[in-house]
Design a protein around this motif. Structure first.
Motif, PDB file in Angstrom:
ATOM      1  N   TYR A  31      -3.096  -7.878   5.845  1.00 17.22           N
ATOM      2  CA  TYR A  31      -1.608  -7.469   5.951  1.00 17.22           C
ATOM      3  C   TYR A  31      -1.397  -6.030   5.756  1.00 17.22           C
ATOM      4  O   TYR A  31      -0.278  -5.719   6.518  1.00 17.22           O
ATOM      5  CB  TYR A  31      -0.770  -8.304   4.884  1.00 17.22           C
ATOM      6  CG  TYR A  31      -0.345  -9.771   5.397  1.00 17.22           C
ATOM      7  CD1 TYR A  31       0.424 -10.107   6.186  1.00 17.22           C
ATOM      8  CD2 TYR A  31      -1.213 -10.681   4.882  1.00 17.22           C
ATOM      9  CE1 TYR A  31       0.490 -11.499   6.786  1.00 17.22           C
ATOM     10  CE2 TYR A  31      -1.328 -12.118   5.244  1.00 17.22           C
ATOM     11  CZ  TYR A  31      -0.316 -12.445   6.135  1.00 17.22           C
ATOM     12  OH  TYR A  31      -0.104 -13.611   6.521  1.00 17.22           O
ATOM     13  N   LEU A  32      -1.995  -5.467   5.087  1.00 17.78           N
ATOM     14  CA  LEU A  32      -1.576  -3.792   4.887  1.00 17.78           C
ATOM     15  C   LEU A  32      -1.788  -3.010   6.031  1.00 17.78           C
ATOM     16  O   LEU A  32      -0.934  -2.100   6.478  1.00 17.78           O
ATOM     17  CB  LEU A  32      -2.344  -3.088   3.846  1.00 17.78           C
ATOM     18  CG  LEU A  32      -2.104  -3.567   2.378  1.00 17.78           C
ATOM     19  CD1 LEU A  32      -3.169  -3.364   1.505  1.00 17.78           C
ATOM     20  CD2 LEU A  32      -0.743  -2.697   1.995  1.00 17.78           C
ATOM     21  N   ARG A  33      -2.874  -3.664   6.760  1.00 18.96           N
ATOM     22  CA  ARG A  33      -3.051  -2.821   8.219  1.00 18.96           C
ATOM     23  C   ARG A  33      -1.969  -2.954   9.042  1.00 18.96           C
ATOM     24  O   ARG A  33      -2.078  -2.265  10.232  1.00 18.96           O
ATOM     25  CB  ARG A  33      -4.564  -3.257   8.807  1.00 18.96           C
ATOM     26  CG  ARG A  33      -5.648  -2.860   7.997  1.00 18.96           C
ATOM     27  CD  ARG A  33      -6.765  -3.174   8.342  1.00 18.96           C
ATOM     28  NE  ARG A  33      -7.927  -3.349   7.483  1.00 18.96           N
ATOM     29  CZ  ARG A  33      -8.541  -4.205   7.007  1.00 18.96           C
ATOM     30  NH1 ARG A  33      -8.102  -5.575   7.707  1.00 18.96           N
ATOM     31  NH2 ARG A  33      -9.360  -4.166   6.175  1.00 18.96           N
ATOM     32  N   ILE A  54     -11.849  -4.217  -5.661  1.00 20.05           N
ATOM     33  CA  ILE A  54     -11.156  -2.704  -5.628  1.00 20.05           C
ATOM     34  C   ILE A  54     -10.391  -2.691  -4.228  1.00 20.05           C
ATOM     35  O   ILE A  54     -11.057  -2.921  -3.412  1.00 20.05           O
ATOM     36  CB  ILE A  54     -12.100  -1.541  -5.733  1.00 20.05           C
ATOM     37  CG1 ILE A  54     -13.358  -1.638  -7.000  1.00 20.05           C
ATOM     38  CG2 ILE A  54     -11.380  -0.183  -5.808  1.00 20.05           C
ATOM     39  CD1 ILE A  54     -12.560  -1.881  -8.268  1.00 20.05           C
ATOM     40  N   LEU A  55      -8.857  -2.521  -4.259  1.00 18.78           N
ATOM     41  CA  LEU A  55      -8.242  -2.289  -3.136  1.00 18.78           C
ATOM     42  C   LEU A  55      -8.117  -1.060  -3.008  1.00 18.78           C
ATOM     43  O   LEU A  55      -7.476  -0.166  -4.049  1.00 18.78           O
ATOM     44  CB  LEU A  55      -7.080  -3.293  -3.449  1.00 18.78           C
ATOM     45  CG  LEU A  55      -6.068  -3.289  -2.215  1.00 18.78           C
ATOM     46  CD1 LEU A  55      -6.766  -3.961  -0.905  1.00 18.78           C
ATOM     47  CD2 LEU A  55      -4.727  -3.967  -2.613  1.00 18.78           C
ATOM     48  N   LYS A  56      -8.175  -0.285  -1.552  1.00 12.38           N
ATOM     49  CA  LYS A  56      -7.750   0.923  -1.569  1.00 12.38           C
ATOM     50  C   LYS A  56      -6.815   1.008  -0.302  1.00 12.38           C
ATOM     51  O   LYS A  56      -6.683   0.363   0.599  1.00 12.38           O
ATOM     52  CB  LYS A  56      -9.021   1.825  -0.935  1.00 12.38           C
ATOM     53  CG  LYS A  56      -9.894   1.712  -1.718  1.00 12.38           C
ATOM     54  CD  LYS A  56     -11.214   2.531  -1.449  1.00 12.38           C
ATOM     55  CE  LYS A  56     -12.299   2.647  -2.693  1.00 12.38           C
ATOM     56  NZ  LYS A  56     -13.316   3.732  -2.312  1.00 12.38           N
ATOM     57  N   ILE A  57      -5.681   1.844  -0.400  1.00 15.02           N
ATOM     58  CA  ILE A  57      -4.549   1.935   0.393  1.00 15.02           C
ATOM     59  C   ILE A  57      -4.256   3.442   0.911  1.00 15.02           C
ATOM     60  O   ILE A  57      -3.903   4.265  -0.318  1.00 15.02           O
ATOM     61  CB  ILE A  57      -3.441   1.213  -0.120  1.00 15.02           C
ATOM     62  CG1 ILE A  57      -3.592  -0.208  -0.429  1.00 15.02           C
ATOM     63  CG2 ILE A  57      -2.363   1.312   1.167  1.00 15.02           C
ATOM     64  CD1 ILE A  57      -2.398  -0.744  -1.267  1.00 15.02           C
ATOM     65  N   ALA A  68       4.123  -0.339   0.454  1.00 19.06           N
ATOM     66  CA  ALA A  68       3.239  -0.916   1.325  1.00 19.06           C
ATOM     67  C   ALA A  68       2.761  -1.997   0.820  1.00 19.06           C
ATOM     68  O   ALA A  68       2.734  -3.157   1.310  1.00 19.06           O
ATOM     69  CB  ALA A  68       2.218  -0.218   1.985  1.00 19.06           C
ATOM     70  N   LEU A  69       2.027  -2.139  -0.290  1.00 21.74           N
ATOM     71  CA  LEU A  69       1.397  -3.468  -1.110  1.00 21.74           C
ATOM     72  C   LEU A  69       2.636  -4.338  -1.315  1.00 21.74           C
ATOM     73  O   LEU A  69       2.289  -5.583  -0.954  1.00 21.74           O
ATOM     74  CB  LEU A  69       0.780  -3.045  -2.443  1.00 21.74           C
ATOM     75  CG  LEU A  69      -0.005  -4.242  -3.111  1.00 21.74           C
ATOM     76  CD1 LEU A  69      -1.047  -4.685  -2.283  1.00 21.74           C
ATOM     77  CD2 LEU A  69      -0.533  -3.502  -4.371  1.00 21.74           C
ATOM     78  N   LYS A  70       3.736  -4.054  -1.685  1.00 22.66           N
ATOM     79  CA  LYS A  70       4.765  -5.122  -1.942  1.00 22.66           C
ATOM     80  C   LYS A  70       5.031  -5.580  -0.697  1.00 22.66           C
ATOM     81  O   LYS A  70       5.394  -6.842  -0.708  1.00 22.66           O
ATOM     82  CB  LYS A  70       5.803  -4.390  -2.613  1.00 22.66           C
ATOM     83  CG  LYS A  70       5.649  -3.988  -4.232  1.00 22.66           C
ATOM     84  CD  LYS A  70       6.633  -3.165  -4.650  1.00 22.66           C
ATOM     85  CE  LYS A  70       6.632  -2.834  -6.142  1.00 22.66           C
ATOM     86  NZ  LYS A  70       7.682  -1.897  -6.740  1.00 22.66           N
ATOM     87  N   THR A  71       5.235  -4.793   0.376  1.00 23.98           N
ATOM     88  CA  THR A  71       5.431  -5.460   1.588  1.00 23.98           C
ATOM     89  C   THR A  71       4.442  -6.310   2.114  1.00 23.98           C
ATOM     90  O   THR A  71       4.654  -7.379   2.956  1.00 23.98           O
ATOM     91  CB  THR A  71       5.794  -4.286   2.614  1.00 23.98           C
ATOM     92  OG1 THR A  71       6.975  -3.571   2.278  1.00 23.98           O
ATOM     93  CG2 THR A  71       6.177  -5.027   4.341  1.00 23.98           C
ATOM     94  N   ALA A  72       3.500  -6.057   2.153  1.00 25.61           N
ATOM     95  CA  ALA A  72       2.223  -6.699   2.428  1.00 25.61           C
ATOM     96  C   ALA A  72       2.214  -8.331   1.617  1.00 25.61           C
ATOM     97  O   ALA A  72       2.102  -9.375   2.406  1.00 25.61           O
ATOM     98  CB  ALA A  72       0.819  -6.246   2.321  1.00 25.61           C
ATOM     99  N   ILE A  73       2.566  -8.222   0.428  1.00 32.27           N
ATOM    100  CA  ILE A  73       2.618  -9.444  -0.389  1.00 32.27           C
ATOM    101  C   ILE A  73       3.743 -10.336  -0.041  1.00 32.27           C
ATOM    102  O   ILE A  73       3.784 -11.489   0.389  1.00 32.27           O
ATOM    103  CB  ILE A  73       2.546  -9.196  -1.966  1.00 32.27           C
ATOM    104  CG1 ILE A  73       1.506  -8.665  -2.457  1.00 32.27           C
ATOM    105  CG2 ILE A  73       3.306 -10.190  -2.537  1.00 32.27           C
ATOM    106  CD1 ILE A  73       1.416  -7.801  -3.775  1.00 32.27           C
ATOM    107  N   GLU A  74       5.076  -9.590   0.575  1.00 33.86           N
ATOM    108  CA  GLU A  74       6.183 -10.470   0.923  1.00 33.86           C
ATOM    109  C   GLU A  74       5.705 -11.079   2.300  1.00 33.86           C
ATOM    110  O   GLU A  74       6.147 -12.219   2.659  1.00 33.86           O
ATOM    111  CB  GLU A  74       7.270  -9.393   1.298  1.00 33.86           C
ATOM    112  CG  GLU A  74       7.658  -9.181  -0.299  1.00 33.86           C
ATOM    113  CD  GLU A  74       8.888  -7.966  -0.324  1.00 33.86           C
ATOM    114  OE1 GLU A  74       9.110  -7.520   1.002  1.00 33.86           O
ATOM    115  OE2 GLU A  74       9.362  -7.566  -1.154  1.00 33.86           O
ATOM    116  N   MET A  75       5.030 -10.199   3.154  1.00 32.56           N
ATOM    117  CA  MET A  75       4.563 -10.885   4.554  1.00 32.56           C
ATOM    118  C   MET A  75       3.735 -12.043   4.287  1.00 32.56           C
ATOM    119  O   MET A  75       4.030 -13.054   4.808  1.00 32.56           O
ATOM    120  CB  MET A  75       4.032  -9.925   5.337  1.00 32.56           C
ATOM    121  CG  MET A  75       4.757  -8.570   5.754  1.00 32.56           C
ATOM    122  SD  MET A  75       4.000  -7.159   6.140  1.00 32.56           S
ATOM    123  CE  MET A  75       2.916  -7.977   7.769  1.00 32.56           C
TER     124      MET A  75
END
Length: 90
Positions: A31-33, A54-57, A68-75
């Motif tokens: 989702y982040l991509r 380990i998550l890298k952004i 961006a992470l919050k948006t990905a979670i919402e998506m």
């Protein structure tokens, strides 16, 4: 689940998520991509016997990695709700 920030700048975020594995890591990275401004999103599991990832952004700086992470979670949540709605119709 426990989340620990390992590194954080205006355009880079590295998180350790304990108690999770490839299921969550792959979901979030995918989702982040999709988000404009995210240049790189990936995860890895340091050891197959450990339950942490380990998550890298990395972003272009126009969007903060945590946003961006919050948006990905919402998506992901929105897609999940759509899926549940469609399954309920069957």
């Amino acid at each position: 689940m426990e989340v620990k920030i390992l590194k954080s700048t205006d355009s880079y975020l590295e998180l350790e998520i304990q108690g999770e594995d490839h299921t969550l890591g792959n979901l979030l990275a995918g989702y982040l991509r999709r988000i404009n401004g995210v240049k790189f999103a990936s995860y890895f599991q340091p050891h197959p016997l450990l339950t942490n990832i380990i998550l890298k952004i990395l972003t272009d700086g126009k969007v903060k990695p945590l946003d961006a992470l919050k948006t990905a979670i919402e998506m992901a949540e929105e897609d999940n709700n759509k899926f549940i709605s469609e399954i309920s119709k069957i």
